[in-house]
Design an enzyme around this catalytic site. Structure first.
Site, PDB file in Angstrom:
ATOM      1  N   ASP A 264      29.250  -1.454   5.696  1.00 49.24           N
ATOM      2  CA  ASP A 264      27.959  -1.307   5.889  1.00 49.24           C
ATOM      3  C   ASP A 264      27.393   0.008   6.494  1.00 49.24           C
ATOM      4  O   ASP A 264      26.414   0.617   6.177  1.00 49.24           O
ATOM      5  CB  ASP A 264      27.526  -2.488   6.816  1.00 49.24           C
ATOM      6  CG  ASP A 264      27.450  -3.773   6.259  1.00 49.24           C
ATOM      7  OD1 ASP A 264      27.173  -3.851   4.784  1.00 49.24           O
ATOM      8  OD2 ASP A 264      27.305  -4.807   6.753  1.00 49.24           O
TER       9      ASP A 264
ATOM     10  N   HIS B  72      10.804  11.351 -42.128  1.00 49.50           N
ATOM     11  CA  HIS B  72      12.216  11.206 -41.553  1.00 49.50           C
ATOM     12  C   HIS B  72      12.905  11.703 -42.798  1.00 49.50           C
ATOM     13  O   HIS B  72      13.723  12.629 -42.285  1.00 49.50           O
ATOM     14  CB  HIS B  72      12.694   9.931 -40.982  1.00 49.50           C
ATOM     15  CG  HIS B  72      11.873   9.660 -39.741  1.00 49.50           C
ATOM     16  ND1 HIS B  72      10.627   9.173 -39.565  1.00 49.50           N
ATOM     17  CD2 HIS B  72      12.442   9.411 -38.485  1.00 49.50           C
ATOM     18  CE1 HIS B  72      10.434   8.766 -38.487  1.00 49.50           C
ATOM     19  NE2 HIS B  72      11.381   8.752 -37.704  1.00 49.50           N
TER      20      HIS B  72
ATOM     21  N   HIS C 125      21.813 -11.570   9.613  1.00 45.85           N
ATOM     22  CA  HIS C 125      20.636 -10.952   9.131  1.00 45.85           C
ATOM     23  C   HIS C 125      19.301 -11.771   8.951  1.00 45.85           C
ATOM     24  O   HIS C 125      18.260 -11.191   9.504  1.00 45.85           O
ATOM     25  CB  HIS C 125      20.779 -10.486   7.635  1.00 45.85           C
ATOM     26  CG  HIS C 125      21.585  -9.297   7.576  1.00 45.85           C
ATOM     27  ND1 HIS C 125      21.106  -7.929   7.975  1.00 45.85           N
ATOM     28  CD2 HIS C 125      23.024  -8.894   7.130  1.00 45.85           C
ATOM     29  CE1 HIS C 125      22.093  -7.160   7.707  1.00 45.85           C
ATOM     30  NE2 HIS C 125      23.149  -7.642   7.108  1.00 45.85           N
TER      31      HIS C 125
ATOM     32  N   SER D 165      20.756 -11.364   1.652  1.00 45.79           N
ATOM     33  CA  SER D 165      22.106 -10.798   1.661  1.00 45.79           C
ATOM     34  C   SER D 165      23.072 -11.718   1.616  1.00 45.79           C
ATOM     35  O   SER D 165      22.816 -13.061   1.918  1.00 45.79           O
ATOM     36  CB  SER D 165      22.024  -9.856   3.116  1.00 45.79           C
ATOM     37  OG  SER D 165      23.177  -9.053   2.718  1.00 45.79           O
TER      38      SER D 165
ATOM     39  N   GLN E 191       0.798  -1.329  -0.030  1.00 47.12           N
ATOM     40  CA  GLN E 191       0.212   0.021   0.102  1.00 47.12           C
ATOM     41  C   GLN E 191       0.912   1.308   0.150  1.00 47.12           C
ATOM     42  O   GLN E 191       0.502   2.129  -0.464  1.00 47.12           O
ATOM     43  CB  GLN E 191      -0.748   0.034   1.206  1.00 47.12           C
ATOM     44  CG  GLN E 191      -0.417  -0.090   2.584  1.00 47.12           C
ATOM     45  CD  GLN E 191      -0.094  -1.444   3.089  1.00 47.12           C
ATOM     46  OE1 GLN E 191       0.032  -2.757   2.229  1.00 47.12           O
ATOM     47  NE2 GLN E 191       0.042  -1.917   4.321  1.00 47.12           N
TER      48      GLN E 191
ATOM     49  N   GLU F  95      26.935 -10.114  -3.570  1.00 49.18           N
ATOM     50  CA  GLU F  95      26.795  -8.810  -3.140  1.00 49.18           C
ATOM     51  C   GLU F  95      27.794  -8.221  -2.255  1.00 49.18           C
ATOM     52  O   GLU F  95      28.448  -6.946  -2.598  1.00 49.18           O
ATOM     53  CB  GLU F  95      25.538  -8.769  -2.302  1.00 49.18           C
ATOM     54  CG  GLU F  95      25.009  -7.568  -1.721  1.00 49.18           C
ATOM     55  CD  GLU F  95      23.958  -7.801  -0.678  1.00 49.18           C
ATOM     56  OE1 GLU F  95      23.897  -8.950   0.224  1.00 49.18           O
ATOM     57  OE2 GLU F  95      23.384  -6.646  -0.059  1.00 49.18           O
ATOM     58  N   HIS F  96      28.396  -8.851  -1.372  1.00 47.72           N
ATOM     59  CA  HIS F  96      29.543  -8.443  -0.651  1.00 47.72           C
ATOM     60  C   HIS F  96      30.678  -9.286  -1.025  1.00 47.72           C
ATOM     61  O   HIS F  96      30.512 -10.457  -0.825  1.00 47.72           O
ATOM     62  CB  HIS F  96      29.477  -8.228   0.916  1.00 47.72           C
ATOM     63  CG  HIS F  96      28.320  -7.441   1.229  1.00 47.72           C
ATOM     64  ND1 HIS F  96      26.970  -8.150   1.552  1.00 47.72           N
ATOM     65  CD2 HIS F  96      28.042  -6.444   1.487  1.00 47.72           C
ATOM     66  CE1 HIS F  96      26.107  -7.224   1.854  1.00 47.72           C
ATOM     67  NE2 HIS F  96      26.750  -6.100   2.061  1.00 47.72           N
TER      68      HIS F  96
ATOM     69  N   GLN G 193      27.155 -11.720   8.137  1.00 50.19           N
ATOM     70  CA  GLN G 193      26.079 -11.758   7.051  1.00 50.19           C
ATOM     71  C   GLN G 193      24.817 -12.623   7.649  1.00 50.19           C
ATOM     72  O   GLN G 193      23.623 -12.327   7.344  1.00 50.19           O
ATOM     73  CB  GLN G 193      26.895 -12.261   5.785  1.00 50.19           C
ATOM     74  CG  GLN G 193      25.989 -11.858   4.631  1.00 50.19           C
ATOM     75  CD  GLN G 193      25.610 -10.602   4.471  1.00 50.19           C
ATOM     76  OE1 GLN G 193      24.563 -10.165   4.563  1.00 50.19           O
ATOM     77  NE2 GLN G 193      26.706  -9.675   4.584  1.00 50.19           N
TER      78      GLN G 193
END
Lengths: 442, 442
Positions: free
Chosen positions: A370, A429, A271, A246, A200, A336-337, A268
């Site tokens: 981070d 054109h 998380h 992650s 929402q 990612e890392h 990591q």
């Protein structure tokens, strides 16, 4: 508690390495049809009923019994008060982090986000004008994963880009507000903030309601509903990437204290259960020492259960033939890392082609990046670093090509355009080009 | 034939301007549920059955009765032969256009696509490494809208970025190959090319099949099925924007010959019935002269019916109070193509915030930019220029953050990271930072 964290042990010399490696890597971002339907309905409802729909869903999903939209807005005074109520140490840390993140993104803007142009020999001007977006929405998760650092990482680059208005949404289930998140919004210069979330909130930002201003782009991580909603409104507004769990990959040559590496893997894994921590190392004895440190350190970790679930379910300690091979495998994962935990990180960095962020050397723990080193912590996950980039100033800018053809230039270009346009069957054109010729075609 | 093209005439001073303006602008990119379902099924089928599914759909939709995938590959020799078979004038035009597009995109790469880094006072290195994508797919429409210029505009920036492999797909309904498209693929340095199209081609590129290599990103325009497929595979691969109908907006101060402006409006309208051409001008008499030129020129246009349908259905000639107001309205529209047909284009350019490409001055017809000025002709449509950019080298690159924290830097950053990590309840993050401190916390 007799918790055990034993990431699977693989070796690239083993016959079944490929199969086991692929099985471990697999994470599917496939959409859940039930979530998709719920999200489609919420989007349509907010588009139709606006504020009323937002209020209904916020009551239902966040248990917020308010009598109108104004009660869902966080005022600037409230954000400032949250900041001022923090202990000095937290205020200083937030301000230092914001300052460093700002400095880095200013350098990024200077390096890759400025307008440019040149004139060719005919005097034709060509270039690009870089301008900020007018208004953006940043989504900040609430509840257990309410991260003030994410507020900084989304709002500061938008601010540096020159975005006129930054609208933050953050759900506050049960009315519980996170003072650090509010304080970070104050420090980062958020323009307006609303305590709404879920699909929402994405819908309200994408379509606009009487109370929530329509934005041009929505960034920031969220749960599966938020991700699905962002994907659906893509096109109506811009979005950043869709984030998966992650991940960290540590490339180790055995020179870093093994407890540092163990803790980096934990950082990591803590998380959530789906987070992924992988160690690649050519030295079997070192891998064993890391496992021993995992065993030793785990019991002292407040989030030990999540860490154990993540490491047992998705972690891996992989012995490679060499650091070179470790780099190749890293490129396949496109993490990612990526920590290059080596005494010679600059030897390996040129071999690393795909990663969200590369952390060089033993002192560069992912957690420094981070929070406060400066670079963005919103990074491409699940292998998408193969084709996408960290969130940055460029996500809050767009480009317009600039073309000014001189009369001279129109002579040279006109013939080329005419030939190609006729070849494509687009005669208007061709004639538009021919009309600018000094000696028009017969 | 008694064809008439009469774009609606609006004036900003009229009481019902807002309502009429909005009605004219409205174009909905809302997904068609039937198309969505067909596309979802095709994607799933190609993911499951690979080459077999691609062959089936190509037989069914493109009426290509081939006995295997090899027959759907265009060899390098075939692309070269197509180029060599062209008249010298077309060969030269293609090469000139490719050279100019390459020069422009090389400047773009230099201005915004190079790696950068700096060291702060603590010796911490921060920056971004910019690398090309490994492999990309470019979608080239077949049939009536087979545009060789689009091959150049997609493949050249990929090439300049340094992409390793460029895989082109182009449907050839009924087996009809467009020699200009094949020649453009040769000139642009396409690596491999397949005569497949539709959602099945997007699926093959996104997931890979035995024959079609999996790519990292898919760019290029297509019909509603292609657009829906691209949106669905987004996340598995990268995609460029989702294109809607093409648009031109001409801001005129009355100094350009009115037949030039009329032809520029035609050049957009001739694309298809949904294309949109709008003129904004403060001078009523000039607007009238443009309408007269429309009347005079229309009968001579081979695509007169499409032009008339587009101008009658979606065109508009809008009289504004001033050029300043015209610029404001232009910003609301955020047009794909924006011609500043004025004797002082640099007076108005700074006021123009949202546009895909800005064509400055009377000699800069859009068609010169479409084919050969140098900038890309793949541009954000339907107002998406508010948040997105022309296709460019940056679409074929990605960035990895680089962070190397020195031992000294780890002392300064460690405390900040520790405070913020504890604030977020992520203790492993905090301890990873604290372990790097010379005087660890008690």
């Amino acid at each position: 508690m007799n918790l055990k964290a034993a990431p699977v042990r693989l070796s690239t010399t083993s016959a079944d390495f490929e199969a086991e490696f692929k099985a471990r890597l697999h994470w599917s971002a496939e959409a859940d049809a039930a979530i998709e339907q719920v999200v489609a309905d919420i989007l349509a409802d907010v588009q139709r009923r606006g504020d009323e729909a937002v209020l209904d869903y916020t009551r239902r999903f966040d248990r917020l019994e308010v009598d109108g939209m104004p009660a869902l807005e966080l005022t600037a005074a409230e954000l400032r008060a949250a900041f001022e109520s923090l202990p000095a140490q937290q205020r200083d840390a937030l301000e230092t982090a914001a300052r460093r993140v700002r400095t880095y993104h200013e350098a990024q803007k200077k390096a890759s986000g400025e307008s440019w142009s040149y004139r060719d020999a005919d005097g034709t001007l060509l270039g690009q004008k870089v301008t900020p977006l007018d208004r953006v929405g940043i989504y900040v998760p609430g509840g257990k994963a309410a991260y003030p650092s994410s507020v900084l990482m989304n709002a500061v680059p938008a601010h540096v880009a020159g975005v006129g208005e930054i609208i933050m949404v953050v759900p506050t289930p049960g009315g519980e507000k996170n003072p650090l998140v509010l304080a970070a919004a104050h420090v980062a210069g958020v323009t307006r903030a609303f305590t709404i979330g879920g699909a929402q909130a994405v819908a309200a930002l994408a379509y606009g309601t009487r109370t929530i201003p329509k934005v041009d782009k929505i960034t920031g991580p969220g749960n599966a509903y938020v991700a699905s909603a962002k994907k659906r409104v893509f096109g109506t507004v811009g979005i950043d990437m869709i984030a998966g769990p992650s991940e960290i990959l540590v490339l180790a040559d055995g020179s870093t204290p093994p407890d540092w590496v163990a803790m980096d893997l934990f950082s990591q894994a803590e998380h959530d259960e789906l987070a992924q921590s992988i160690l690649l190392c050519p030295d079997a004895a070192y891998i064993e020492r890391v496992q021993q440190e995992i065993d030793r350190l785990l019991p002292s970790m407040p989030r030990a259960e999540i860490i154990a679930a993540s490491l047992n379910g998705r972690g891996a300690l992989i012995q490679t033939r060499s650091m070179e091979e470790a780099c190749e495998i890293s490129n396949r994962i496109a993490p990612e890392h990526l920590e290059v935990s080596s005494s010679e990180p600059h030897r390996w960095e040129p071999l690393l082609r795909h990663a969200g962020a590369i952390f060089l050397g033993a002192f560069t723990s992912e957690s420094l990046g981070d929070y406060c080193a400066g670079p963005n912590h919103v990074l491409p996950t699940s292998g998408t670093a193969r084709f996408s980039s960290p969130l940055g100033v460029y996500d809050f800018q767009k480009r317009s090509s600039l073309i000014e053809v001189s009369e001279e230039g129109a002579q040279a270009l006109g013939h080329v355009a005419s030939v190609l346009a006729h070849g494509e069957g687009l005669q208007a054109h061709a004639r538009a080009a021919e009309m600018r010729l000094r000696s028009p075609k017969p």
